[in-house]
Each structure stands twice: as structure tokens, then as C-alpha cells.
Design a protein around this motif. Structure first.
Motif, PDB file in Angstrom:
ATOM      1  N   PHE A   1       0.852  -1.184   0.000  1.00  0.00           N
ATOM      2  CA  PHE A   1       0.000   0.000   0.000  1.00  0.00           C
ATOM      3  C   PHE A   1       0.894   1.241   0.000  1.00  0.00           C
ATOM      4  N   SER A   2       0.746   2.035  -1.043  1.00  0.00           N
ATOM      5  CA  SER A   2       1.635   3.191  -1.183  1.00  0.00           C
ATOM      6  C   SER A   2       1.037   4.420  -0.520  1.00  0.00           C
ATOM      7  N   GLN A   3       1.828   5.063   0.312  1.00  0.00           N
ATOM      8  CA  GLN A   3       1.329   6.255   0.988  1.00  0.00           C
ATOM      9  C   GLN A   3       1.482   7.495   0.120  1.00  0.00           C
TER      10      GLN A   3
ATOM     11  N   ASP B   1      -4.566  -2.630   9.202  1.00  0.00           N
ATOM     12  CA  ASP B   1      -4.684  -2.954  10.623  1.00  0.00           C
ATOM     13  C   ASP B   1      -4.252  -4.387  10.902  1.00  0.00           C
ATOM     14  N   ASP B   2      -4.594  -5.301   9.970  1.00  0.00           N
ATOM     15  CA  ASP B   2      -4.265  -6.711  10.186  1.00  0.00           C
ATOM     16  C   ASP B   2      -2.894  -7.084   9.644  1.00  0.00           C
ATOM     17  N   ASP B   3      -2.122  -6.068   9.260  1.00  0.00           N
ATOM     18  CA  ASP B   3      -0.779  -6.312   8.727  1.00  0.00           C
ATOM     19  C   ASP B   3      -0.806  -7.265   7.529  1.00  0.00           C
ATOM     20  N   LEU B   4      -1.781  -7.085   6.652  1.00  0.00           N
ATOM     21  CA  LEU B   4      -1.891  -7.969   5.498  1.00  0.00           C
ATOM     22  C   LEU B   4      -1.264  -7.368   4.241  1.00  0.00           C
ATOM     23  N   VAL B   5      -0.901  -6.094   4.286  1.00  0.00           N
ATOM     24  CA  VAL B   5      -0.226  -5.481   3.133  1.00  0.00           C
ATOM     25  C   VAL B   5       1.090  -4.865   3.591  1.00  0.00           C
ATOM     26  N   ALA B   6       2.052  -4.891   2.685  1.00  0.00           N
ATOM     27  CA  ALA B   6       3.339  -4.258   2.981  1.00  0.00           C
ATOM     28  C   ALA B   6       3.185  -2.745   2.839  1.00  0.00           C
ATOM     29  N   THR B   7       4.059  -2.004   3.480  1.00  0.00           N
ATOM     30  CA  THR B   7       3.989  -0.543   3.376  1.00  0.00           C
ATOM     31  C   THR B   7       5.362   0.015   3.001  1.00  0.00           C
TER      32      THR B   7
ATOM     33  N   SER C   1       0.463   8.750   5.316  1.00  0.00           N
ATOM     34  CA  SER C   1       1.674   8.300   6.003  1.00  0.00           C
ATOM     35  C   SER C   1       1.418   8.227   7.499  1.00  0.00           C
ATOM     36  N   GLY C   2       0.525   9.111   8.005  1.00  0.00           N
ATOM     37  CA  GLY C   2       0.124   9.010   9.407  1.00  0.00           C
ATOM     38  C   GLY C   2      -0.585   7.689   9.668  1.00  0.00           C
ATOM     39  N   ALA C   3      -1.492   7.312   8.757  1.00  0.00           N
ATOM     40  CA  ALA C   3      -2.251   6.075   8.937  1.00  0.00           C
ATOM     41  C   ALA C   3      -1.315   4.869   8.932  1.00  0.00           C
ATOM     42  N   ILE C   4      -0.295   4.934   8.083  1.00  0.00           N
ATOM     43  CA  ILE C   4       0.624   3.801   7.999  1.00  0.00           C
ATOM     44  C   ILE C   4       1.493   3.691   9.239  1.00  0.00           C
ATOM     45  N   SER C   5       1.836   4.853   9.811  1.00  0.00           N
ATOM     46  CA  SER C   5       2.650   4.794  11.024  1.00  0.00           C
ATOM     47  C   SER C   5       1.777   4.657  12.265  1.00  0.00           C
ATOM     48  N   GLY C   6       0.458   4.512  12.086  1.00  0.00           N
ATOM     49  CA  GLY C   6      -0.401   4.200  13.227  1.00  0.00           C
ATOM     50  C   GLY C   6      -1.092   5.384  13.871  1.00  0.00           C
TER      51      GLY C   6
ATOM     52  N   THR D   1      -9.424   7.054   6.583  1.00  0.00           N
ATOM     53  CA  THR D   1     -10.629   7.873   6.583  1.00  0.00           C
ATOM     54  C   THR D   1     -10.333   9.278   7.095  1.00  0.00           C
ATOM     55  N   ASP D   2      -9.564   9.344   8.192  1.00  0.00           N
ATOM     56  CA  ASP D   2      -9.162  10.665   8.708  1.00  0.00           C
ATOM     57  C   ASP D   2      -8.447  11.457   7.623  1.00  0.00           C
ATOM     58  N   ALA D   3      -7.566  10.762   6.908  1.00  0.00           N
ATOM     59  CA  ALA D   3      -6.783  11.444   5.881  1.00  0.00           C
ATOM     60  C   ALA D   3      -7.709  12.065   4.843  1.00  0.00           C
TER      61      ALA D   3
END
Lengths: 444, 292
Positions: free
Chosen positions: A200-202, A248-254, A411-416, A421-423
Motif C-alpha cells: 500500500f503506497s502512501q 490494521d491486520d498487517d496484510l499489506v506491505a507498506t 503516512s500518518g495512517a501507515i505509522s499508526g 478515513t481521517d486522511a
């Protein structure tokens, strides 16, 4: 570096937007139409300048120059649009020395339209008649749904499909997903095998927009008076929720996209698939050379079983820029460049262009199976996808800013911190603010 | 004088402890490592072919293809890259030479002649040091547009020949290293002001001039934004802009990636040569100014 320039560019664009809207009243709705009734051939020989970032455009121009001694085209080069060429166009338009023709991606075209930077060439000979030659959605990208208006000639498209590692899916006994639900299930199975289904590309917000596009979502709409901003439309939020679940389930690489790390993710077999545009074939071929022969391409997963919707990522047009003294000749060249089989073949050979014409997929280059994809003729899949792209998707006039703001959120969503949705909801508000700051009318 | 004949103390000042010395060395070693790694990576990457590039270890060699890569680069687009290198050398070399001459003349004039408004003029020039080149690029573009000179050699060359920092350095240096008495003596011997400047002052100011030249050479070499805005004809590009544009085309043509890497490696060679060959002058230049 590129990112910093793009941001600085966004600021510059806004500044010039203010300057332009201050001195041309109503630029948002009716600017540019004055050229529509003045498209006549010039007297005597003409030399046109054409700025592009496609490698090898000189070859296509040479074919034209040979056939049209009185209309010579000089090719000039710049970095890709957000890398500086759009800024240069705006500066040059303001300074009155813009090239006659410029390459503009579909997502940037509304910005040029709003700032009155492109000429309406609808009245130029042959332009309106060419509509039928182009894939429907590309034509609405250059007309914005206005009557008697054509602001550019479509050049290439990026219909999307699913690139996947046929060998790994088969070895693990996982079926190729045809719906997004199946894709999520496959993602979980692949995670158990130690891989990731995709990355998933940020930073590629336009790739995410392609997914929203496929889901029949819209980010912008223009009713002729003002813009609706709908980054938080239900379809858009549905797509965001879906990917947030996978994150959330760590199913995609970032992995950061377009880096060596990212290439290596694909090359080493850690990442198994990629929903991408037709040009993604080059990226994979060059980035993951060790996996040659193991890839295949299938249609994009669907939201509803049995559908055949496709998204689109990328694509450019050729526009006549404001201030050109030869709009007629420029329009003739733009038409020829993007419809003539010889020109299209040349651009395909030098820059891997996938044409926007309905028959573009018939180029000889697209008729053969590719060894890298196990001999599959992948272009059949993309040609079918091109016909299934929703024609009504609209880009907004401030896409540089949208990309930057949403990418910050992603990038915020990826770092937690925060979610996709917020983005989107934050991006929604920032976009409205930015448009107001640029004196562009917004419906709220 | 006899004091110097006496046995010289081996260490002036307190002797540093082994601990602090090895600590400093460690920090230096880490820094050196940190700064050299990217160059090492670049060198290693430039020797690989496309397949090895993604699949082999990033910091160690695979098959050694450096020569092949350079040949490919030279063949791509009829050696366009080497045209860019020549352009850069011309912009930076000639630009820095002219800038050095101008800055030295002005610095000398500010140091050796007193005239009304001298300090104001100097302060204005000093203010120029603070304005980043990037902020000037757009106004310069509009100015050059007015006279129809964008997309020409001159649009990049002319803005490069001013160096406010050079003027500052030249003034400081001239006031400390060109004695008034010497200028007076030259005048009494019948030398004109111009001749005095070229025969007497420039000799004494050589270290400062080399320093100004080096600074300006590097500044022009690295100036990316001005050519980006001014130039559209790729035959006029400096190497930085050319490589940037190629890098933005990697999506269209993956092979270009290799050219960008090998090109980046070759593009730093002139800078290294300039530094190594002028380093001696440069160090003495800075040192002299500081000691006086």
C-alpha cells in the motif's frame, strides 16, 4: 527532492492562481471561450514549440515535420509535470512566452482550465469530429462536460488490472481473487505463507483515486458555477475502510513506493500482486527482473461479483497553451500526434505510451505475448479494462495540494496515527480551504 | 630569537587524554563513513547491469560492467549526457571565472578607495548574500522573458556571474593583504589604477580569488532551480537538470535508471578534480584571512 519541489510548486500555483483570478474576472467559468471562434490557419510557414517529458518525442515530431514542411514542430523537454513542468507552464503563460503545445496529465488539466491557461480548440478543424476516435472517458477529461469545448487532445491512458505472481498463487493453492472480499481472504492466506498480497503506497494518492474511481466514487464535481468537493463520498470512504482493514491486520506491505526497497519486495517474492495501470508492466519488468516469466495479469477485483468495473491511473493529454499564435496548426499537430498510427507507434516505441484512442490497443506492439508474463498477451486485459472505466470521473483544480495533504494523512495512517478515513476527511477540509484561498468557487 | 633554539616543548597546551582522543576519532570515523557511503553506493551501483542492480547486495559488486555502462550512456540519445557535462563545465567554469574577476575588482575597490556611500554599497552587497538563489529564479525568469532571452545560454550564464559572497571575501582579504603603501608606491611609480589592480593586487589576492572561484564553481554546478525555470531546449541543460529530467522519465523507460546512476557518478568527477587541484590555494586562502 521531487516532493519538495512539488510542494513549492503547489504554493507557486496558488500564488499565480490568485494573480490570474484578480486580473481576469470569471476565469473560472467562461475564460478561454474567446479563442473558440478564432481558429483559422496562419499565413505562411509556422514553427510550433512543444514541451513534453516523454523521452523520444523528437522521433514522432520528425515524422510530422517530414510530412508538413510548412508546420514545423520543435520539441522541448522538461521534467514530469509535478516535477516542475506545470510550474514552468504557469510562469511562462504569465510571462507571455509559453510554448504552443504542452503535455498535461488529466489530473492537472482542470487547474489549467480554471487558471485560463489552455486554449479551447473545439472550433479548430477536425477536433470535434475526433471525439469518436477516443475512449469515452478520456474525451470527457478534456471537455469537462462543457458544450463546444475541447481543451486538449487525449494522449494516453492507464487502465488498471491486477498483476500477480501466477507461480506463487498456484504453489500455495490460492485462487486468483475476482472480488475485493476474495482479495482480502487471499491476503490473509498469503500472510500465513510469509508474504504480502500487495504493497500500500502512501505517496501515490492518484493510485488510490483510481480505486475510488473503480468503485464509482467521485472526488470532485463541477456544476458550471462551482465545485463540489467529495473526497469523503461514501464510495471513497468504503475504499478507505477496506484498505485500513488490511493495514490494521498487517496484510499489506507498506514499503515506500518506487524505491529500491519496493523493487526488492517484488523481486524477492515478498509481495505477490499489484493493482496497477498498463504502464506498471514496465515498472515490474525493470524492478523485479529475477521473477521473469512468473507474472500474469487478470482484471481488477470487483466490489460486486460479476461486475467488470476498472479504475484508471495516469494518462496525459496534449494541450494548446494560452498565448499560442497558431492555435489552428497546434491543434492539427495535437490531433495527428494522438491519432496517427505511425505517431502512436513511435511514442509507444520510445516511451511505452498506451494510446487513448479506441483502436490504440491494435498497435503491433500490443499484439504479442510477453515472456516476462509467461507468454500472456496482457494488453488484451488492459484493452478490455479501458472500455470499463467510468467516464464521469472528474479531477479537481488543486490536485497538487490534494495529493500532498492526503499523502500526509496516509503516512500518518501507515505509522499508526490516524486512519485513511481521517486522511480523506482532513484532505476534504484542506482542499476546500485551498480552493477558497485561490478564489475558486466551492459549494458547501 | 634564542628561545626558538632552545629545546622545543613537544606539546603546547594540555595533552588530551587517550579517552577523549579516541572518542573524537570515533565520531570522525562515523561521520566519514556516513558521508562516504552514498558515494560508495553510487560507485558500486554504476558498475552493475540492470539485472544485478535489484538482485545483488547494494553495497558490494556483482559483475563489473562499468565500462559497458559508460559506453551505453555515451550511445544513448547521441551522447546527450556529455553535451550536458560540457554545458555544466562551461556554465560553472566560465561563470565562476567572470564572477571571480568582478568580485575581486569590487572587493578591492571597496577596500582601497574611500568614496561616499561605500559602506551603504557594501551593506547592500552583504544583503545579497542573504537572498537565496531560489528566490531570485522566478523574478529573473520574468525579466529575461521581457527581453525574450529565456531558453538561451545567457539566461543561465548571466545570473551566475554575480557573487555577493565573493565581494565580501575579496574586500576582507584585500584590506588585510594588499598594503596601502604598496598601492601608493605603484602610483608614485606611474602605474595607473587598472594596471595596479592587475599587476599588484591580483598577485596578492590569488588565494582569495581561488577561494571565490571554487565557491562559485560549486554554486553554479549545483544550481538546479534556475536552469529548470529558464531552459526548455535539452541541448542547453546543465548536467544536474538533465539527470533530474531523466530520473523523472524512469517510469516511461526503465533503462534510463541505469543512465541516471552512471551519469550521477560521472557528474561528480569534475567537482572532485576542481577540489583536489585547488585545495592547496583554498586552504591557505582561508587561513591567511583568518590569521591576519
Amino acid at each position: 527532492m521531487a516532493n519538495r519541489i512539488a510542494r513549492a510548486g503547489g504554493a507557486l500555483v496558488l500564488v499565480s492562481a490568485l494573480a490570474l483570478s484578480a486580473c481576469s474576472t470569471g476565469a473560472g467559468t467562461d475564460g478561454g471561450t474567446d479563442a473558440a471562434d478564432a481558429c483559422t490557419p496562419s499565413d505562411g510557414p509556422v514553427t510550433l514549440s512543444f514541451t513534453t517529458w516523454l523521452p523520444g518525442m523528437e522521433d514522432a515530431a520528425a515524422i510530422w515535420n517530414e510530412q508538413n514542411p510548412d508546420i514545423q514542430v520543435e520539441v522541448q523537454t522538461g521534467p514530469n509535470g509535478l516535477g516542475g513542468t506545470y510550474n514552468n507552464f504557469f510562469n511562462q503563460i504569465e510571462a507571455g512566452n509559453a510554448p504552443d503545445l504542452g503535455q498535461i496529465e488529466y489530473d492537472a488539466l482542470p487547474n489549467f482550465r480554471v487558471q485560463d491557461g489552455v486554449v479551447n480548440i473545439a472550433s479548430c478543424e477536425g477536433v470535434m469530429d475526433a471525439q469518436d476516435e477516443f475512449i469515452d472517458w478520456t474525451w470527457s477529461q478534456v471537455t469537462f462536460g462543457e458544450e463546444d469545448s475541447v481543451y486538449a487532445i487525449p494522449q494516453d491512458t492507464g487502465p488498471e488490472a491486477l498483476f500477480y505472481r501466477a507461480d506463487l498463487f498456484e504453489a500455495a493453492g490460492i485462487d486468483i481473487p475476482t472480488t475485493w472480499d476474495e482479495y482480502a481472504e487471499a491476503a490473509a492466506q498469503i500472510r500465513e505463507e510469509g508474504g504480502y498480497i500487495t504493497n500500500f503506497s502512501q505517496s501515490d494518492i492518484n493510485a488510490f483515486a483510481g480505486l475510488v474511481w473503480q468503485a464509482d466514487g467521485q472526488w470532485f464535481e463541477n456544476d458550471g458555477e462551482a465545485w463540489d468537493v467529495t473526497l469523503d463520498s461514501p464510495e471513497s470512504l468504503m475504499v478507505a475502510d477496506y484498505w485500513q482493514g488490511l493495514l490494521d491486520d498487517d496484510l499489506v506491505a507498506t514499503l515506500p513506493a518506487w524505491t529500491d526497497e519496493w523493487n526488492n519486495g517484488y523481486n524477492s517474492g515478498e509481495v505477490w500482486s499489484w493493482v496497477s495501470a498498463v504502464w506498471g508492466a514496465n515498472s515490474i519488468t525493470s524492478g523485479a527482473p529475477d521473477t521473469a516469466g512468473n507474472w500474469a495479469v487478470a482484471p481488477m477485483p470487483q466490489w460486486n461479483e460479476g461486475d467488470s468495473a476498472a479504475g484508471n491511473w495516469g494518462g496525459s493529454s496534449t494541450a494548446v497553451l494560452k498565448g499560442s499564435e497558431h492555435p489552428y496548426e497546434a491543434a492539427q499537430f495535437a490531433l495527428w500526434l494522438n491519432t496517427d498510427p505511425e505517431a502512436l507507434a513511435s511514442m509507444n516505441a520510445t516511451a511505452n505510451i498506451y494510446p487513448a484512442t479506441k483502436t490504440g490497443g491494435d498497435l503491433p506492439a500490443f499484439s504479442e505475448g510477453l515472456d516476462f508474463f509467461g507468454g500472456q498477451n496482457i494488453y488484451d486485459v488492459f484493452a478490455a479494462a479501458g472500455a470499463e472505466v467510468n467516464p464521469d470521473f472528474t479531477w479537481g483544480p488543486t490536485m497538487t495540494q490534494v495529493y500532498t495533504d492526503v499523502a500526509d494523512g496516509f503516512s500518518g495512517a501507515i505509522s499508526g496515527s490516524g486512519t485513511l478515513t481521517d486522511a480523506l476527511t482532513d484532505g476534504q477540509q484542506k482542499t476546500i480551504d485551498a480552493m477558497k484561498a485561490a478564489a475558486i468557487a466551492v459549494n458547501e | 630569537m634564542s628561545a626558538t633554539k632552545a629545546p622545543v616543548k613537544k606539546h603546547n597546551g594540555p595533552r588530551e587524554s587517550l579517552f577523549s582522543r579516541s572518542g573524537a576519532m570515533l565520531v570522525m570515523a562515523i561521520c566519514t563513513f556516513y558521508f562516504l557511503i552514498p558515494i560508495w553506493w553510487l560507485f558500486v551501483a554504476a558498475t552493475k547491469d540492470r539485472g544485478d542492480f535489484t538482485s545483488s547486495a547494494p553495497l558490494w559488486f556483482a559483475d563489473f560492467n562499468l565500462i559497458d555502462n559508460i559506453v551505453n550512456l555515451a550511445n544513448y540519445r547521441e551522447g546527450l549526457f556529455f553535451q550536458w557535462m560540457l554545458n555544466s563545465i562551461l556554465y560553472a567554469g566560465a561563470g565562476a571565472a567572470v564572477a571571480t574577476l568582478f568580485a575581486t575588482m569590487m572587493g578591492y575597490a571597496l577596500a582601497k578607495y574611500s568614496f561616499r556611500g561605500r559602506e551603504t554599497l557594501f551593506n547592500v552587497v552583504l544583503g545579497g548574500v542573504l537572498v537565496p538563489a531560489t528566490a531570485l529564479a522566478l523574478p529573473l525568469f520574468l525579466v529575461f522573458s521581457q527581453v525574450g532571452a529565456t531558453n538561451t545560454f545567457w539566461s543561465v550564464f548571466l545570473p551566475s556571474i554575480v557573487s555577493p559572497f565573493g565581494v565580501y571575501l575579496a574586500r576582507i582579504y584585500a584590506s588585510s593583504s594588499v598594503p596601502d603603501e604598496l598601492v601608493e608606491a605603484a602610483r608614485i611609480d606611474g602605474s595607473g589604477e587598472v594596471r595596479t589592480f592587475f599587476t599588484v593586487a591580483t598577485r596578492l589576492m590569488t588565494p582569495a580569488m581561488v577561494t571565490i572561484f571554487l565557491f562559485q564553481f560549486v554554486t553554479i554546478w549545483n544550481n538546479f532551480f534556475l536552469p529548470l525555470i529558464m531552459l526548455r531546449d535539452e541541448k542547453l541543460f546543465p548536467v544536474t537538470l538533465g539527470l533530474y529530467i531523466w530520473n523523472s522519465q524512469v517510469n516511461q523507460i526503465p533503462e534510463i535508471r541505469a543512465y541516471v546512476i552512471i551519469g550521477a557518478l560521472l557528474s561528480i568527477i569534475p567537482l572532485i578534480i576542481a577540489f583536489l587541484s585547488l585545495q592547496r590555494f583554498w586552504r591557505s586562502g582561508l587561513g591567511t584571512g583568518a590569521l591576519k
